[in-house]
Design a protein around this motif. Sequence first.
Motif, PDB file in Angstrom:
ATOM      1  N   GLU A  12       0.839  -1.214   0.000  1.00  0.00           N
ATOM      2  CA  GLU A  12       0.000   0.000   0.000  1.00  0.00           C
ATOM      3  C   GLU A  12       0.867   1.254   0.000  1.00  0.00           C
ATOM      4  O   GLU A  12       0.531   2.259  -0.631  1.00  0.00           O
ATOM      5  CB  GLU A  12      -0.937  -0.009   1.218  1.00  0.00           C
ATOM      6  CG  GLU A  12      -2.062  -1.018   1.038  1.00  0.00           C
ATOM      7  CD  GLU A  12      -2.919  -1.205   2.277  1.00  0.00           C
ATOM      8  OE1 GLU A  12      -3.942  -1.893   2.166  1.00  0.00           O
ATOM      9  OE2 GLU A  12      -2.546  -0.685   3.371  1.00  0.00           O
ATOM     10  N   LEU A  13       1.983   1.191   0.694  1.00  0.00           N
ATOM     11  CA  LEU A  13       2.891   2.352   0.711  1.00  0.00           C
ATOM     12  C   LEU A  13       3.448   2.610  -0.695  1.00  0.00           C
ATOM     13  O   LEU A  13       3.447   3.741  -1.183  1.00  0.00           O
ATOM     14  CB  LEU A  13       4.039   2.111   1.713  1.00  0.00           C
ATOM     15  CG  LEU A  13       5.104   3.207   1.755  1.00  0.00           C
ATOM     16  CD1 LEU A  13       4.508   4.560   2.176  1.00  0.00           C
ATOM     17  CD2 LEU A  13       6.236   2.825   2.720  1.00  0.00           C
ATOM     18  N   GLN A  30       2.099   1.814  -3.442  1.00  0.00           N
ATOM     19  CA  GLN A  30       1.012   2.307  -4.303  1.00  0.00           C
ATOM     20  C   GLN A  30       0.781   3.805  -4.081  1.00  0.00           C
ATOM     21  O   GLN A  30       0.523   4.555  -5.024  1.00  0.00           O
ATOM     22  CB  GLN A  30      -0.265   1.501  -4.058  1.00  0.00           C
ATOM     23  CG  GLN A  30      -0.158   0.104  -4.679  1.00  0.00           C
ATOM     24  CD  GLN A  30      -1.241  -0.865  -4.228  1.00  0.00           C
ATOM     25  OE1 GLN A  30      -1.849  -0.674  -3.172  1.00  0.00           O
ATOM     26  NE2 GLN A  30      -1.471  -1.920  -4.996  1.00  0.00           N
ATOM     27  N   VAL A  31       0.920   4.239  -2.817  1.00  0.00           N
ATOM     28  CA  VAL A  31       0.776   5.677  -2.536  1.00  0.00           C
ATOM     29  C   VAL A  31       1.957   6.447  -3.137  1.00  0.00           C
ATOM     30  O   VAL A  31       1.793   7.506  -3.746  1.00  0.00           O
ATOM     31  CB  VAL A  31       0.647   5.927  -1.012  1.00  0.00           C
ATOM     32  CG1 VAL A  31       0.813   7.394  -0.671  1.00  0.00           C
ATOM     33  CG2 VAL A  31      -0.697   5.433  -0.516  1.00  0.00           C
ATOM     34  N   SER A  67       1.221   6.958  -6.795  1.00  0.00           N
ATOM     35  CA  SER A  67       0.064   7.719  -7.275  1.00  0.00           C
ATOM     36  C   SER A  67      -0.039   9.130  -6.676  1.00  0.00           C
ATOM     37  O   SER A  67      -0.985   9.849  -6.982  1.00  0.00           O
ATOM     38  CB  SER A  67      -1.215   6.940  -6.939  1.00  0.00           C
ATOM     39  OG  SER A  67      -1.278   6.769  -5.536  1.00  0.00           O
ATOM     40  N   THR A  68       0.903   9.517  -5.822  1.00  0.00           N
ATOM     41  CA  THR A  68       0.791  10.818  -5.148  1.00  0.00           C
ATOM     42  C   THR A  68       1.904  11.740  -5.636  1.00  0.00           C
ATOM     43  O   THR A  68       3.063  11.305  -5.709  1.00  0.00           O
ATOM     44  CB  THR A  68       0.936  10.618  -3.610  1.00  0.00           C
ATOM     45  OG1 THR A  68       0.103   9.530  -3.224  1.00  0.00           O
ATOM     46  CG2 THR A  68       0.562  11.850  -2.827  1.00  0.00           C
ATOM     47  N   ILE A 110       3.677  14.103  -1.005  1.00  0.00           N
ATOM     48  CA  ILE A 110       4.266  13.082  -0.113  1.00  0.00           C
ATOM     49  C   ILE A 110       5.140  13.792   0.923  1.00  0.00           C
ATOM     50  O   ILE A 110       5.036  13.544   2.133  1.00  0.00           O
ATOM     51  CB  ILE A 110       5.109  12.069  -0.927  1.00  0.00           C
ATOM     52  CG1 ILE A 110       4.221  11.275  -1.883  1.00  0.00           C
ATOM     53  CG2 ILE A 110       5.910  11.141  -0.008  1.00  0.00           C
ATOM     54  CD1 ILE A 110       4.968  10.340  -2.825  1.00  0.00           C
ATOM     55  N   HIS A 170       3.187  15.764   3.493  1.00  0.00           N
ATOM     56  CA  HIS A 170       2.566  14.891   4.494  1.00  0.00           C
ATOM     57  C   HIS A 170       3.587  14.510   5.583  1.00  0.00           C
ATOM     58  O   HIS A 170       3.303  14.589   6.779  1.00  0.00           O
ATOM     59  CB  HIS A 170       2.020  13.630   3.808  1.00  0.00           C
ATOM     60  CG  HIS A 170       1.158  12.796   4.703  1.00  0.00           C
ATOM     61  ND1 HIS A 170      -0.175  12.589   4.476  1.00  0.00           N
ATOM     62  CD2 HIS A 170       1.435  12.117   5.857  1.00  0.00           C
ATOM     63  CE1 HIS A 170      -0.687  11.835   5.435  1.00  0.00           C
ATOM     64  NE2 HIS A 170       0.282  11.516   6.283  1.00  0.00           N
ATOM     65  N   HIS A 187      -2.756   5.339   7.664  1.00  0.00           N
ATOM     66  CA  HIS A 187      -2.353   5.988   6.407  1.00  0.00           C
ATOM     67  C   HIS A 187      -0.923   5.559   6.068  1.00  0.00           C
ATOM     68  O   HIS A 187      -0.014   5.691   6.902  1.00  0.00           O
ATOM     69  CB  HIS A 187      -2.431   7.518   6.534  1.00  0.00           C
ATOM     70  CG  HIS A 187      -2.330   8.189   5.200  1.00  0.00           C
ATOM     71  ND1 HIS A 187      -1.187   8.157   4.417  1.00  0.00           N
ATOM     72  CD2 HIS A 187      -3.248   8.882   4.482  1.00  0.00           C
ATOM     73  CE1 HIS A 187      -1.401   8.808   3.290  1.00  0.00           C
ATOM     74  NE2 HIS A 187      -2.643   9.254   3.297  1.00  0.00           N
ATOM     75  N   PRO A 188      -0.684   5.051   4.845  1.00  0.00           N
ATOM     76  CA  PRO A 188       0.661   4.559   4.496  1.00  0.00           C
ATOM     77  C   PRO A 188       1.783   5.584   4.708  1.00  0.00           C
ATOM     78  O   PRO A 188       2.901   5.213   5.066  1.00  0.00           O
ATOM     79  CB  PRO A 188       0.522   4.196   3.009  1.00  0.00           C
ATOM     80  CG  PRO A 188      -0.922   3.854   2.847  1.00  0.00           C
ATOM     81  CD  PRO A 188      -1.660   4.781   3.765  1.00  0.00           C
ATOM     82  N   LEU A 189       1.488   6.872   4.515  1.00  0.00           N
ATOM     83  CA  LEU A 189       2.581   7.853   4.698  1.00  0.00           C
ATOM     84  C   LEU A 189       2.891   8.089   6.175  1.00  0.00           C
ATOM     85  O   LEU A 189       4.003   8.503   6.534  1.00  0.00           O
ATOM     86  CB  LEU A 189       2.261   9.168   3.982  1.00  0.00           C
ATOM     87  CG  LEU A 189       2.294   9.053   2.459  1.00  0.00           C
ATOM     88  CD1 LEU A 189       1.881  10.367   1.808  1.00  0.00           C
ATOM     89  CD2 LEU A 189       3.679   8.622   1.954  1.00  0.00           C
ATOM     90  N   THR A 202      10.666   7.620  -5.592  1.00  0.00           N
ATOM     91  CA  THR A 202       9.267   7.818  -6.019  1.00  0.00           C
ATOM     92  C   THR A 202       9.225   8.311  -7.470  1.00  0.00           C
ATOM     93  O   THR A 202       8.331   7.929  -8.232  1.00  0.00           O
ATOM     94  CB  THR A 202       8.506   8.815  -5.108  1.00  0.00           C
ATOM     95  OG1 THR A 202       9.322   9.935  -4.875  1.00  0.00           O
ATOM     96  CG2 THR A 202       8.143   8.211  -3.789  1.00  0.00           C
TER      97      THR A 202
END
Length: 310
Positions: free
Chosen positions: A78-79, A81-82, A85-86, A91, A94, A124-126, A171
């Motif tokens: 999930e991390l 994926q964030v 897509s962010t 990032i 956050h 939240h993954p972040l 990223t």
Amino acid sequence: MDRNGFSYESFFQRKPVKYMKSPLNYVGGKYKLLPQLIPLFPHRIETFADLFVGGCNVAVNVPAKQYLCNDLNTPIIELFQVFQSTPISSILEHIDANIQHYHLTKQNEEGFLALRAYYNDTRHPLDFYTLTCYSFNYQFRFNAHMEYNNPFGRDRSHFSDRMRKNLIAFTTKLQTVNMEFTSKNFRDISLDRFTPADFLYCDPPYLIASGTYNDGMKGFTDWNKEHEIALYDYLDRADARGLRFALSNILSHKGKENELLQRWCRKYRAIDLCPKNAQTGYPINKQENREVLIVNYGVDNGNFITQPIF
Ligand SMILES: C[S@@+](CC[C@H](N)C(=O)[O-])C[C@H]1O[C@@H](n2cnc3c(N)ncnc32)[C@H](O)[C@@H]1O
């Protein structure tokens, strides 16, 4: 020069290629081994499938048209994926907002624990990534209730400028390549989706030296003989379909031997990754691990044609 005409000295003294490092400090991560590993991979890869992607140290450095990155560890996937897509600016905003709000420093354990409790409620993954930056050894662990439980990294861990730069590079890469992330048991990844132009890379937990990535996580069991045999079977089936694979593993560790692997790998090629003395053939440094790459294809790296080690 060894009997195959391969000079370990020149191989290991080549000008080092700069590889990208994962922003996660992963137990069993292959970053340090990349200079030995990547030259042994096929040159042309359509889909690079990293079935035990962990920190993604390998996939992010292998040239391919597209990538399938899988790991049973859902929070990690999930991390990624964030990250994918962010926008990078969001990032960083956050993470910086977390640092400000919780007054995160190398000394403020209270702030770390407050963020940890918040993350365990909200997931939240972040926030998970921020926690790893202030955790002991920059690592992560979850308990049986899937709660993050790694302790504070007092006086050592913080989100440094180097980590910020590294995260931006990582990223950016994730956002510019065609990479699919999935969180499945490797056995549930159907071989039907691959063709001989693809390449399967497996870096599972080591049977005789398991790390702590799955530390009691719900739905996970420790890597055991049953998993190990299922993986051999999966790779045998891949081989029978003409698919290329490479498996990272160790044949021995601190006096323990993986006899299952030693038997199974005889049908393929096990490439010894320990640098050896050119005259004696003995490892240059006394290695605790006998690290190998087991492949089912011919490795032709310049003059380097590997032979089975058994
Ligand atoms: C040695 S680590 C991979 C490290 C990675 N190559 C790197 O360089 O960052 C092994 C990974 O296998 C994952 N894993 C364990 N059992 C699995 C399974 N049955 N299916 C898929 N992944 C699994 C763990 O969560 C862990 O991330």
